[in-house]
Write an enzyme that holds these catalytic residues in place. Structure first.
Site, mmCIF file in Angstrom:
data_model
loop_
_atom_site.group_PDB
_atom_site.id
_atom_site.type_symbol
_atom_site.label_atom_id
_atom_site.label_comp_id
_atom_site.label_asym_id
_atom_site.label_seq_id
_atom_site.Cartn_x
_atom_site.Cartn_y
_atom_site.Cartn_z
ATOM 1 N N SER A 215 44.218 41.858 39.976
ATOM 2 C CA SER A 215 45.659 41.861 39.765
ATOM 3 C C SER A 215 46.019 42.963 38.771
ATOM 4 C CB SER A 215 46.122 40.473 39.307
ATOM 5 O OG SER A 215 47.520 40.351 39.374
ATOM 6 N N GLU A 329 47.519 36.571 49.703
ATOM 7 C CA GLU A 329 47.942 36.983 48.367
ATOM 8 C C GLU A 329 49.244 36.311 47.939
ATOM 9 O OE1 GLU A 329 46.263 38.649 46.303
ATOM 10 O OE2 GLU A 329 44.794 39.795 47.445
ATOM 11 N N HIS A 429 45.668 34.758 45.764
ATOM 12 C CA HIS A 429 45.584 35.856 44.805
ATOM 13 C C HIS A 429 44.677 35.436 43.650
ATOM 14 C CE1 HIS A 429 46.963 39.464 42.757
ATOM 15 N NE2 HIS A 429 47.367 38.767 41.704
#
Length: 516
Positions: A215, A329, A429
């Site tokens: 991320s 995600e 995610h």
């Protein structure tokens, strides 16, 4: 003498190859540190790599660490940098306010080396959190498993949110470069400098440093790959969903400064001195969830231009790269309706809205939620990492590997973000972190043999890449480079192997709107 006792003395270089002692210190910038033996490793937690960024040093570049007296016992994590609180996605731990302190520029080292001469590959973990949160002490970030596979594992802290990325004309005026805002990235570079100077004492090779993160941590690796200030400070990178391309292209400094002025007015600060006089907690609370206001900016110095421009001109740090994203995600937006989905496509993509609707159709609210989730995943994950890979392939020469993670962790219903009646979040995610770092057991979930096999494979791929610049090795499915198979990605999960890249027609449309 115990094995752990023996390992540590060899790390300090004070004994013969057969004997070592945990109670002898390692010399690093600022003084001496001693670690703790655990499970065949030595762990060093909470080593300072810069002075505390407090008082007059708030919103200043990280300064060299001050010397300390005696031997520092590095046996516990340092506090996290002040940040926005709240829960995290799909069972990940959240940082609690009592674990935060503005004095937070520390790093941690895990090593199984028997001597400083071993020169093991070094892997440097950069945490995610949207640039508004993150910490090194979350259980899924533990470095023991990868260190046990032959690397020296380092995790680093950096300032986040308003304290790490506030730009302001007054701060720019203080700077000899006339810039402000990218303090968190400067922290990362300072940590890399510390690692290059000191990691050999822990058995690491300063000429084989791999940065990796997820991320915002992955975005950080993309910024470091494009920054002249990071040239030569690392040799490989692994990016797990996040790069400064597409929707995540950094805004210009002038815009970031304007947003900083607005923030100063919000908290009643007339200038920089007033801002520095406010408690960190006050600033963090006032910033709230507006993470978009406190992220890296295009300052013309650390980030000289957009990443697309830097790569297009071949000005990036041309290092070995392994990057990818996950199959799910984006979470589902429960408020999304068919009408809202169609309106959003039209307002965002104009004449391309109908083409996207054919590719991601919806005739009901339920279908609209599913198609919106898929398109969001493509936009934030697949397209972002595809854009980065393509940019590197066009002007870079170093090996490049791309993956797509599809494994659905067995998250219990009680821990699902939408509640026990919600569907599984899939390969969400950050779902890959526990697999890649070998930390499945940081969660007491019903992990299957397939989960553990995939974790072993991913650890092997990651460690091989850090050691040799290729993830491939004995007993692993072959992973082709991007140049060998540009229309394929390595599927991680299910039947591991190279498979066709998905959603190319959608990404061609996104290119017309987000490619810059």
């Amino acid at each position: 003498m115990t094995k752990g006792f023996a390992i540590a003395l060899m790390l300090c270089g004070f004994a013969s190859p057969a004997i070592a002692r945990i109670d002898r210190p390692v010399a690093v910038d600022g003084g001496e540190v001693v670690g703790v033996a655990a499970g065949g490793l030595v762990e060093f937690k909470g080593i300072p790599f810069a002075r505390p960024p407090v008082d007059a040093l708030r919103w200043q570049p990280p300064q060299p660490v001050e010397r300390w007296q005696g031997v520092l016992r590095a046996d516990r994590f340092a506090p996290a940098c002040p940040q926005l609180g709240g829960g995290a996605m799909a069972g990940d731990s959240a940082v609690l306010p009592e674990r935060e302190n503005e004095d937070c520029l520390y790093l941690n080292v895990w090593t199984a080396a028997d001597s400083a001469e071993e020169k093991r590959p070094v892997m440097v973990w950069i945490y995610g959190g949207g640039y508004r949160a993150g910490a090194t002490d979350l259980p899924q970030y533990d470095g023991a498993a990868l260190a046990g596979k032959g690397v020296v594992f380092v995790s680093i802290a950096y300032r986040v949110g308003v304290l790490g990325f506030l730009a302001h004309p007054g701060l720019s005026a203080e700077s000899p470069r006339h810039v402000s805002g990218n303090y968190g990235l400067q922290d990362q570079i300072a940590a890399l400098d510390w690692i290059r100077r000191n990691i050999a004492s822990f058995g690491g090779d300063p000429e084989r440093i791999t940065i990796f993160g997820q991320s915002a941590g992955s975005m950080s690796t993309s910024y470091l790959s494009a920054s002249p200030l990071a040239t030569g400070k690392f040799h490989r990178l692994i990016g797990e969903t996040g790069a400064g391309f597409g929707l995540l292209t950094p805004r210009p400094l002038a815009q970031a400064e304007a947003e900083g002025l607005n923030f100063a007015r919000k908290v009643g600060a007339e200038g920089v001195d007033d801002l520095r006089s406010l408690p960190a907690a006050t600033l963090v609370r006032a910033a709230g969830p507006a993470s978009g206001s406190f992220e890296p900016n295009r300052d013309g110095w650390l980030v000289p231009a957009t990443l697309a421009e830097i790569y297009r001109n071949g000005a990036q740090n041309d290092v070995d790269m392994l990057i990818g994203s996950n199959a799910d995600e984006a979470g589902e937006d429960p408020a999304m309706t068919l009408a809202a989905y169609r309106d959003r496509l039209q307002s965002t993509y104009g004449r391309d809205a109908e083409a996207l609707l054919r590719l991601h159709p919806a005739t009901s609210d339920a279908e609209a939620r599913a198609s919106h989730r898929q398109l969001s995943t493509i936009t934030l994950g697949d397209y972002t990492m595809y854009s980065w890979a393509r940019a590197q392939a066009r002007t870079g020469t170093a090996p490049l590997y791309v993956y797509r993670f599809i494994q659905n962790p067995p998250i219990p219903k009680s821990e699902r973000p939408g509640g026990p009646d919600a569907a599984s979040p899939g390969a969400w995610h950050g779902a890959e972190i526990a697999y890649a770092l070998g930390n499945l057991d940081s969660k007491a979930w019903p992990w299957s043999a397939a989960d553990r096999r995939l974790s072993d494979q991913m650890m092997a791929y990651w460690v091989n890449f850090a050691a040799n610049g290729t993830p491939n090795g004995p007993g692993l499915p072959h992973w082709p480079t991007y140049h060998e198979a540009p229309d394929k990605v390595m599927q991680l999960g299910g039947e591991v192997g190279a498979t066709a890249r998905l959603f190319l027609p959608t990404m061609e449309i996104l290119d017309r709107h987000l490619g810059r």
